[in-house]
Design an enzyme around this catalytic site. Structure first.
Site, short mmCIF file in Angstrom:
data_model
loop_
_atom_site.label_atom_id
_atom_site.label_comp_id
_atom_site.label_asym_id
_atom_site.label_seq_id
_atom_site.Cartn_x
_atom_site.Cartn_y
_atom_site.Cartn_z
N SER A 1 -5.85 4.12 4.60
CA SER A 1 -5.21 3.04 3.02
C SER A 1 -6.33 2.69 2.76
CB SER A 1 -5.02 1.24 3.98
OG SER A 1 -3.64 1.08 2.81
N LYS B 1 0.58 3.86 -2.76
CA LYS B 1 -0.81 4.80 -2.58
C LYS B 1 -0.18 6.67 -2.43
CE LYS B 1 -4.38 2.21 -0.61
NZ LYS B 1 -3.89 1.24 -0.49
N SER C 1 0.50 -1.61 -0.24
CA SER C 1 0.05 0.08 -0.10
C SER C 1 0.88 1.61 -0.34
CB SER C 1 -0.78 -0.35 1.05
OG SER C 1 -2.10 -0.34 0.72
#
Length: 521
Positions: A355, A188, A185
């Protein structure tokens, strides 16, 4: 005097006698005194008292850390909003998970759109760029501070590490920093940077209704907004019904248009509670359990579910639209009403703090559209690469397989992520500030809210601000930290081939803490 207090003393000594520095010094002294007090008292407090103490002191820590970012990065006038300042000063019980959209946003039947939060008042004496205070760490000093932590077996087979000086943008340290690794993640951060660059922080995602005169039907047009709520959908139905009555229109059917996105609606990982089908029309990210974040059961066909609900809401306002069917709005369709999301700056903060995978994939597709690419996985991949290269970032062999990091086909380097964060803090890019303000705060918010509570890491609570990344066998941490001399550093640690999630998280947190505790020279 502790190391951090010595660091602030050096900053004060270099500041001069002007009123600007007097104000800044006062704030820094207050922050240093509070930090020292917390370290002395922390170990003696029971868990309940620790939680209360962190909440009460979060404003002081946030102010001190924010001032460090401002000093290195320059004006925040275009990226810091009044609403953000309020959230930073008062920690919410749900750790940043609650984001309130406008009750009835968007241009509706002749009304003006709801205004975005007004910028914070400009304060040039405080927000102007300051000379880099304190000495930057050396490569040798950083190598010594990080050596043992990078050898921790909990980090698995392959580790990439990079540290960048935010004030100068110079890479201070690398260890496997150029290796393209699975980022999970932390990708991102790239998704957020590309979206803010291509669209701007004030951009909003619009869901609208139009009238198709040829078919005599209302069309609900999806705008790619996974944050659409029941309240906003209800307001859109009310305004649509009002517009129909005013124009004496009587629909025979209700259509829904999902042409905004193209390509395969399923993520390559398949059906998964971490992500809904990739549709430009969904309600609360197609969650069926009423949750607002995290894994959840999802609608198999999000758009059809929203259309059915919208038909029910229209019926409550005396408009019977008949059956719902998929359709495409013609060019001569007449606008009826609309609802718009929060500004992109707020969406990016929400995506990073929580997230949010659904929001990440939606923003990747909007970036593709803004750069002339198709709104599918290939287009999003090409757009991210194009935009980040345009910022002068070392994309090299990076591969942006998706926007969320759920794909194991993505590859980025630690140096790319650390350099990206330094770019987001640069005075030339105020539009990228939400990348910094959206990252979870160690020990306080989002995916870092439950970390940095051990004896080995507690000194970094409130000082580290970072995006986490977690897949089976993959753990990552990338963010910013103020070191003991008051120097703001951007860092990234990527670990592939890990065996224990908890042990890997602890090892990554110790690495970030090592940066917070040293002057590294």
């Amino acid at each position: 005097m502790c190391a951090r207090e010595r660091g602030w003393s050096k900053v004060r000594g270099a500041a001069g006698d002007g009123s600007t520095n007097t104000f800044r010094d006062t704030v820094r002294r207050a922050g240093a005194r509070w930090s020292g007090h917390v370290r002395q008292r922390w170990r003696t407090l029971p868990p309940q008292r620790r939680t209360l103490g962190l909440t009460a002191g979060s404003a002081a820590v946030g102010l001190a850390v924010s001032l460090g970012v401002v000093a290195a990065a320059g004006p925040w006038d275009h990226g810091q909003r009044t609403a953000e300042r309020s959230r930073a000063a008062a920690l919410e019980a749900d750790s940043g998970g609650s984001h309130t959209d406008d009750a009835r946003p968007g241009p509706v039947a002749g009304r003006e759109p709801a205004e975005a939060p007004k910028p914070a008042p400009s304060a040039p004496p405080v927000l102007r760029p300051a000379d880099a205070s304190g000495e930057a760490p050396t490569r040798g000093g950083l190598a010594e501070a990080l050596r043992a932590g990078l050898k921790d077996e909990a980090l698995g087979r392959t580790v990439g590490a990079a540290v960048v000086d935010v004030a100068t943008g110079r890479v201070l340290y690398e260890s496997g920093g150029d290796k393209p690794l699975v980022p999970a993640s932390t990708i991102k951060l790239a998704t957020a940077t590309a979206a803010l660059t291509a669209l701007g922080p004030e951009h909003r995602l619009e869901t609208r209704t139009v009238w198709d005169p040829g078919s005599r039907r209302v069309l609900l047009v999806g705008g790619g907004d996974p944050t659409l709520t029941e309240d906003r959908l209800a307001a859109l139905a009310e305004d649509t019904a009002e517009a129909l009555r005013e124009q004496e229109l009587h629909p025979k059917t209700l259509g829904y248009d999902i042409s905004r996105f193209t390509g395969e609606p399923r993520h390559p990982i398949g059906v998964n509670p971490n992500l809904a089908p990739l549709s430009p029309l969904m309600l609360n990210a197609a969650r069926t359990d009423g949750s607002r974040r995290g894994p959840a059961p999802r609608e198999a066909d999000p758009a059809a579910a929203v259309a059915d609900r919208f038909a029910e809401l229209l019926d409550e306002h005396g408009v019977f639209a008949g059956r719902t069917e998929r359709a495409r709005a013609p060019k001569d369709a007449r606008r009826l009403a609309a609802t718009r999301s929060a500004p992109l700056a707020g969406l990016v903060e929400r995506m990073l703090t929580d997230s949010d995978n659904d929001l990440a994939e939606a923003l990747a597709r909007h970036t593709a559209l803004a750069t002339g690419e198709p709104a599918d996985f290939d287009g999003a991949r090409a757009a991210a690469r194009k935009v980040l290269r345009g910022l002068g970032l070392p994309v090299g062999h990076a591969r942006f397989a998706d926007g969320s990091g759920l794909s194991r086909d993505s590859r980025v380097s630690a140096t790319l992520l650390a350099s990206l964060l330094a770019t987001a803090a640069h005075a030339d890019h105020p539009e990228l500030r939400p990348v910094l303000t959206g990252m979870p705060v160690a020990g306080f918010t989002g995916t870092l809210g439950g970390r940095y509570g051990t004896e080995a890491t507690e000194d970094a609570a409130g000082v580290v601000r970072a995006k986490t990344g977690t897949l089976t066998g993959v753990n990552a941490l990338a963010g910013t930290v103020v070191d003991a001399d008051g120097r703001l550093l951007a860092f990234a640690f990527l670990a592939n081939g890990t065996e224990s999630r908890g042990a890997a998280h602890a090892a990554l947190d110790r690495l970030a803490t090592a940066l917070a505790e040293c002057g590294c020279r």
